[in-house]
Design an enzyme around this catalytic site. Structure first.
Site, PDB file in Angstrom:
ATOM      1  N   GLU A 146      46.021  46.197  83.235  1.00  0.00           N
ATOM      2  CA  GLU A 146      46.130  47.561  82.693  1.00  0.00           C
ATOM      3  C   GLU A 146      45.511  47.630  81.301  1.00  0.00           C
ATOM      4  OE1 GLU A 146      46.474  50.570  82.999  1.00  0.00           O
ATOM      5  OE2 GLU A 146      48.293  51.253  83.981  1.00  0.00           O
ATOM      6  N   ASP A 199      52.347  52.640  78.195  1.00  0.00           N
ATOM      7  CA  ASP A 199      52.894  53.591  77.223  1.00  0.00           C
ATOM      8  C   ASP A 199      54.388  53.773  77.548  1.00  0.00           C
ATOM      9  OD1 ASP A 199      53.342  55.755  75.544  1.00  0.00           O
ATOM     10  OD2 ASP A 199      51.896  57.088  76.475  1.00  0.00           O
ATOM     11  N   THR A 235      53.797  54.864  84.851  1.00  0.00           N
ATOM     12  CA  THR A 235      52.729  54.639  85.833  1.00  0.00           C
ATOM     13  C   THR A 235      53.003  53.385  86.654  1.00  0.00           C
ATOM     14  OG1 THR A 235      51.180  55.642  84.275  1.00  0.00           O
ATOM     15  CG2 THR A 235      50.227  54.407  86.106  1.00  0.00           C
ATOM     16  N   LEU A 236      53.236  52.277  85.967  1.00  0.00           N
ATOM     17  CA  LEU A 236      53.460  51.028  86.694  1.00  0.00           C
ATOM     18  C   LEU A 236      54.829  51.026  87.379  1.00  0.00           C
ATOM     19  CD1 LEU A 236      51.871  48.234  84.500  1.00  0.00           C
ATOM     20  CD2 LEU A 236      50.990  49.313  86.564  1.00  0.00           C
ATOM     21  N   ASP A 288      39.859  56.530  76.956  1.00  0.00           N
ATOM     22  CA  ASP A 288      39.160  57.768  76.623  1.00  0.00           C
ATOM     23  C   ASP A 288      40.074  58.787  75.966  1.00  0.00           C
ATOM     24  OD1 ASP A 288      40.705  58.414  78.964  1.00  0.00           O
ATOM     25  OD2 ASP A 288      39.494  60.217  79.163  1.00  0.00           O
TER      26      ASP A 288
HETATM   27  P1  5GP Z   1      52.489  55.296  81.024  1.00  0.00           P
HETATM   28  O1  5GP Z   1      52.670  55.668  82.454  1.00  0.00           O
HETATM   29  O2  5GP Z   1      52.848  53.848  80.719  1.00  0.00           O
HETATM   30  O3  5GP Z   1      53.205  56.249  80.111  1.00  0.00           O
HETATM   31  O4  5GP Z   1      50.986  55.509  80.656  1.00  0.00           O
HETATM   32  C1  5GP Z   1      50.000  54.675  81.115  1.00  0.00           C
HETATM   33  C2  5GP Z   1      48.672  55.371  81.122  1.00  0.00           C
HETATM   34  O5  5GP Z   1      48.622  56.445  80.174  1.00  0.00           O
HETATM   35  C3  5GP Z   1      47.569  54.417  80.728  1.00  0.00           C
HETATM   36  O6  5GP Z   1      47.041  53.732  81.825  1.00  0.00           O
HETATM   37  C4  5GP Z   1      46.565  55.354  80.090  1.00  0.00           C
HETATM   38  O7  5GP Z   1      45.732  55.898  81.072  1.00  0.00           O
HETATM   39  C5  5GP Z   1      47.397  56.484  79.513  1.00  0.00           C
HETATM   40  N1  5GP Z   1      47.623  56.330  78.055  1.00  0.00           N
HETATM   41  C6  5GP Z   1      48.787  56.088  77.443  1.00  0.00           C
HETATM   42  N2  5GP Z   1      48.649  56.042  76.108  1.00  0.00           N
HETATM   43  C7  5GP Z   1      47.331  56.253  75.858  1.00  0.00           C
HETATM   44  C8  5GP Z   1      46.547  56.302  74.657  1.00  0.00           C
HETATM   45  O8  5GP Z   1      47.017  56.132  73.509  1.00  0.00           O
HETATM   46  N3  5GP Z   1      45.228  56.518  74.816  1.00  0.00           N
HETATM   47  C9  5GP Z   1      44.646  56.706  76.028  1.00  0.00           C
HETATM   48  N4  5GP Z   1      43.347  56.935  76.046  1.00  0.00           N
HETATM   49  N5  5GP Z   1      45.348  56.677  77.182  1.00  0.00           N
HETATM   50  C10 5GP Z   1      46.679  56.442  77.100  1.00  0.00           C
END
Ligand code: 5GP
Length: 177
Positions: free
Chosen positions: A102, A106, A110-111, A162
């Site tokens: 990954e 965050d 997602t995972l 991005d």
């Molecule tokens: P989660 O499900 O853990 O909250 O988020 C994971 C996904 O959110 C990452 O794979 C990514 O695509 C997006 N993401 C989370 N934080 C950031 C960030 O600071 N910058 C970008 N570009 N994408 C993020």
């Protein structure tokens, strides 16, 4: 100095190319040790992880497979968190040593949503390698086996990540000012 503009936002340099490359090599070295004599399959999650996966893979000396899959979309500055489905995982992962690659974890949503789908296929082992981790933002705790950098809860771009489609080509990682 070190400031860039992506769309309407200003970002400042946070991790240099050199810092990223050195850490990626360290992660690869740890994986080479942990998987010595094994043949893991790396599942890299598109789009953001393509650069990390590519650099990490270059430094592997073990036998390893790599495939890319696509999960959910991420628009704007906040994680949408809605994992729709996974596209591209045609390989059978039963009894395989799997390492998920990954770009960033965050909230972990997602995972958290995706892992049960993989576990359902009964891999021999399942580990996670993430370049970045916003530990302060955790809502869905996960066991992260390889973490490049634990970063503050600020939006970042570059090195595959991005902001609204732009910034993926940057060699460094930049943080929203
Ligand atoms: P989660 O499900 O853990 O909250 O988020 C994971 C996904 O959110 C990452 O794979 C990514 O695509 C997006 N993401 C989370 N934080 C950031 C960030 O600071 N910058 C970008 N570009 N994408 C993020």
């Amino acid at each position: 100095m070190g400031l860039i503009k992506v769309h309407d936002k200003t970002f400042e340099i946070y991790l240099s190319e050199d810092t990223i490359q050195k850490r990626v090599q360290e992660l690869a070295a740890a994986i080479n040790t942990d998987y010595a004599g094994k043949r893991p399959m790396f599942i890299a999650i598109l789009n953001g992880s393509f650069m990390f996966a590519s650099d990490l893979f270059k430094h592997l000396t073990i036998e390893a497979e790599l495939c890319f899959i696509k999960l959910a979309s991420y628009k704007g500055l906040k994680s949408s968190g809605n994992v729709v489905t996974s596209i591209g995982l045609e390989d059978d992962i039963f009894n395989k040593e799997i390492v998920i690659v990954e770009d960033i974890v965050d909230t972990g949503k997602t995972l958290h949503n995706f892992l049960p789908k993989l576990e359902h296929q009964q891999p021999k082992s399942l580990r996670i390698a993430t370049l970045l981790h916003k530990s302060e933002a955790t809502e869905f705790p996960l066991k992260l086996d390889y973490i490049g950098f634990d970063i503050p809860n600020k939006f970042v771009v570059g090195y595959g990540l991005d902001y609204d489609g732009l910034g993926r080509n940057l060699k460094e990682i930049y943080q929203l000012v």
